[in-house]
Write an enzyme that holds these catalytic residues in place. Structure first.
Site, PDB file in Angstrom:
ATOM      1  N   GLU A 106       0.883  -1.175   0.000  1.00 55.69           N
ATOM      2  CA  GLU A 106       0.000   0.000   0.000  1.00 55.69           C
ATOM      3  C   GLU A 106       0.914   1.217   0.000  1.00 55.69           C
ATOM      4  O   GLU A 106       1.859   1.273   0.782  1.00 55.69           O
ATOM      5  CB  GLU A 106      -0.914  -0.052   1.238  1.00 55.69           C
ATOM      6  CG  GLU A 106      -1.709   1.191   1.535  1.00 55.69           C
ATOM      7  CD  GLU A 106      -2.605   1.675   0.393  1.00 55.69           C
ATOM      8  OE1 GLU A 106      -3.394   0.892  -0.157  1.00 55.69           O
ATOM      9  OE2 GLU A 106      -2.504   2.868   0.053  1.00 55.69           O
TER      10      GLU A 106
ATOM     11  N   ASP B   9       5.077   0.969  -3.905  1.00 55.50           N
ATOM     12  CA  ASP B   9       4.281   1.143  -5.123  1.00 55.50           C
ATOM     13  C   ASP B   9       3.900  -0.249  -5.645  1.00 55.50           C
ATOM     14  O   ASP B   9       4.769  -1.101  -5.848  1.00 55.50           O
ATOM     15  CB  ASP B   9       5.143   1.892  -6.146  1.00 55.50           C
ATOM     16  CG  ASP B   9       4.408   2.157  -7.441  1.00 55.50           C
ATOM     17  OD1 ASP B   9       3.560   1.327  -7.843  1.00 55.50           O
ATOM     18  OD2 ASP B   9       4.684   3.184  -8.072  1.00 55.50           O
TER      19      ASP B   9
ATOM     20  N   ASP C 220      -5.225  -4.056  -7.881  1.00 57.91           N
ATOM     21  CA  ASP C 220      -6.494  -3.333  -7.764  1.00 57.91           C
ATOM     22  C   ASP C 220      -6.210  -1.842  -7.575  1.00 57.91           C
ATOM     23  O   ASP C 220      -6.464  -1.285  -6.500  1.00 57.91           O
ATOM     24  CB  ASP C 220      -7.249  -3.921  -6.549  1.00 57.91           C
ATOM     25  CG  ASP C 220      -8.586  -3.261  -6.320  1.00 57.91           C
ATOM     26  OD1 ASP C 220      -9.151  -2.697  -7.272  1.00 57.91           O
ATOM     27  OD2 ASP C 220      -9.076  -3.319  -5.178  1.00 57.91           O
TER      28      ASP C 220
HETATM   29  C1  LIG Z   1      -9.100   0.263  -4.897  1.00 61.27           C
HETATM   30  S1  LIG Z   1      -8.172   0.520  -3.469  1.00 61.27           S
HETATM   31  C2  LIG Z   1      -7.724  -1.090  -2.959  1.00 61.27           C
HETATM   32  C3  LIG Z   1      -8.808  -1.877  -2.338  1.00 61.27           C
HETATM   33  C4  LIG Z   1      -8.384  -3.247  -1.883  1.00 61.27           C
HETATM   34  N1  LIG Z   1      -7.645  -3.964  -2.909  1.00 61.27           N
HETATM   35  C5  LIG Z   1      -9.597  -4.060  -1.515  1.00 61.27           C
HETATM   36  O1  LIG Z   1     -10.136  -4.757  -2.390  1.00 61.27           O
HETATM   37  O2  LIG Z   1     -10.019  -4.034  -0.364  1.00 61.27           O
HETATM   38  C6  LIG Z   1      -6.633   1.082  -4.101  1.00 61.27           C
HETATM   39  C7  LIG Z   1      -5.563   1.343  -3.030  1.00 61.27           C
HETATM   40  O3  LIG Z   1      -4.326   1.547  -3.685  1.00 61.27           O
HETATM   41  C8  LIG Z   1      -3.598   2.549  -3.002  1.00 61.27           C
HETATM   42  N2  LIG Z   1      -2.629   3.049  -3.987  1.00 61.27           N
HETATM   43  C9  LIG Z   1      -2.745   4.058  -4.882  1.00 61.27           C
HETATM   44  N3  LIG Z   1      -1.675   4.090  -5.686  1.00 61.27           N
HETATM   45  C10 LIG Z   1      -0.878   3.057  -5.307  1.00 61.27           C
HETATM   46  C11 LIG Z   1       0.349   2.546  -5.783  1.00 61.27           C
HETATM   47  N4  LIG Z   1       1.000   3.093  -6.808  1.00 61.27           N
HETATM   48  N5  LIG Z   1       0.858   1.454  -5.175  1.00 61.27           N
HETATM   49  C12 LIG Z   1       0.223   0.876  -4.134  1.00 61.27           C
HETATM   50  N6  LIG Z   1      -0.945   1.313  -3.640  1.00 61.27           N
HETATM   51  C13 LIG Z   1      -1.485   2.398  -4.220  1.00 61.27           C
HETATM   52  C14 LIG Z   1      -4.644   3.520  -2.534  1.00 61.27           C
HETATM   53  O4  LIG Z   1      -4.170   4.261  -1.419  1.00 61.27           O
HETATM   54  C15 LIG Z   1      -5.808   2.581  -2.181  1.00 61.27           C
HETATM   55  O5  LIG Z   1      -5.749   2.206  -0.833  1.00 61.27           O
END
Ligand SMILES: C[S@@+](CC[C@H](N)C(=O)[O-])C[C@H]1O[C@@H](n2cnc3c(N)ncnc32)[C@H](O)[C@@H]1O
Length: 278
Positions: A118, A143, A164
């Site tokens: 995350e 990332d 996701d």
């Molecule tokens: C759609 S949500 C994830 C929901 C989770 N997979 C679930 O199903 O419960 C996307 C998440 O990715 C995080 N995020 C955004 N850009 C990111 C990146 N480059 N790498 C990792 N996490 C990231 C956001 O902070 C957010 O918490």
């Protein structure tokens, strides 16, 4: 940067679609004795309080998990997913929604492992706190696109990755297409699930083209939309690409998606499909 907060959307129709399919993939991997690794590249905070003001802002869960919660005729294939939701709500009223890490936590066996990434520091801290006593979980501030390079292939040589992303910045479809190719290059036998929204039609077509052109074989495309094609008020629908779908997964999806469509779509305006993309 990183303005997205999943809490606003927790338990909406897109979460139901994603998590119902994720649960089937986890069940499939757990059928063979050999341990596997679950990699969640964009993990969020793991569990969502639906009474929180962010979830209450648009109450998206009402057109999502709340509709399933009220039904008694769900296909048996949805039991692992619905049991995970029920486990968060032992008093029988829907107040908490499990994110993908919590669903995986429930379906992993004692020898399996999960790697949760995350990029939002506060969300990552919340996630770490929630999984502090879970010896099978590793939580990383990383990332998600770098996670593909950092964690694939897993030492177990068996694994499932869920990617996701939040799709709140330009170029996300292209990054996902690249990640799909990279994941397959590193771990050709892995099972990979990539969630995506149905928006930006031109970008979506380019995404499908890029994925096809990657030459990665065995990709199943699943989509569910709950509003008509010209809908722009909010998210119209979403999809998932599954690379190396486990045996029988496509038949399961063909049973699950029509039921989800009936429960989640605005009357007469939704649709669903399952097809081989390559
Ligand atoms: C759609 S949500 C994830 C929901 C989770 N997979 C679930 O199903 O419960 C996307 C998440 O990715 C995080 N995020 C955004 N850009 C990111 C990146 N480059 N790498 C990792 N996490 C990231 C956001 O902070 C957010 O918490």
């Amino acid at each position: 940067m990183l303005a997205y907060r999943h809490h606003f959307h927790a338990g909406n129709f897109a979460d139901v679609f994603k998590h119902a399919l994720l649960a089937r993939l986890l069940v499939a991997l757990a059928k063979k004795e050999k341990p596997f690794c679950y990699l969640d590249t964009h993990a969020g905070i793991g569990r969502y309080d639906l009474a929180h003001r962010w979830a209450q802002k648009n109450r998206e869960y009402e057109a999502g998990i709340a509709r399933l919660w009220a039904r008694r005729d769900a296909p048996a294939l949805l039991a692992p997913y619905l049991d995970a939701v029920r486990a968060e709500n032992p008093d029988g009223s829907l107040g908490v929604y499990p994110g993908s890490p919590a669903i995986a936590q429930r379906l992993l066996r004692s020898g399996d492992r999960m790697v949760l990434c995350e990029l939002n520091p506060r969300d990552k801290e919340a996630l770490r706190a929630r999984f502090a006593r879970e010896r099978r979980a590793g939580v990383h501030l990383l990332d998600g696109f770098q996670a593909v390079k950092a964690f694939l292939p897993p030492q177990e040589r068996r694994g499932l990755m869920l990617m996701d992303p939040s799709f709140d910045r330009k170029g996300e479809y292209a990054r996902v297409a690249e990640a799909l190719a990279e994941a397959h290059r590193r771990f050709a036998t892995g099972v990979f699930a990539f969630w995506y929204p149905l928006m930006e039609p031109a970008a979506l077509r380019a995404f499908e083209r890029a994925v096809r052109d990657s030459g990665v074989p065995r990709i199943l495309q699943l989509e569910l939309w709950v509003h008509p094609a010209d809908w722009t008020a909010d998210l119209r629908g979403c999809g998932m690409l599954v690379v190396n779908p486990p045996f029988g997964f496509d038949a399961e999806a063909r049973e699950i998606l029509p039921w989800l469509l009936e429960v989640l779509a605005a009357p007469g305006s939704g649709g669903q499909r399952v097809r081989a993309l390559s």
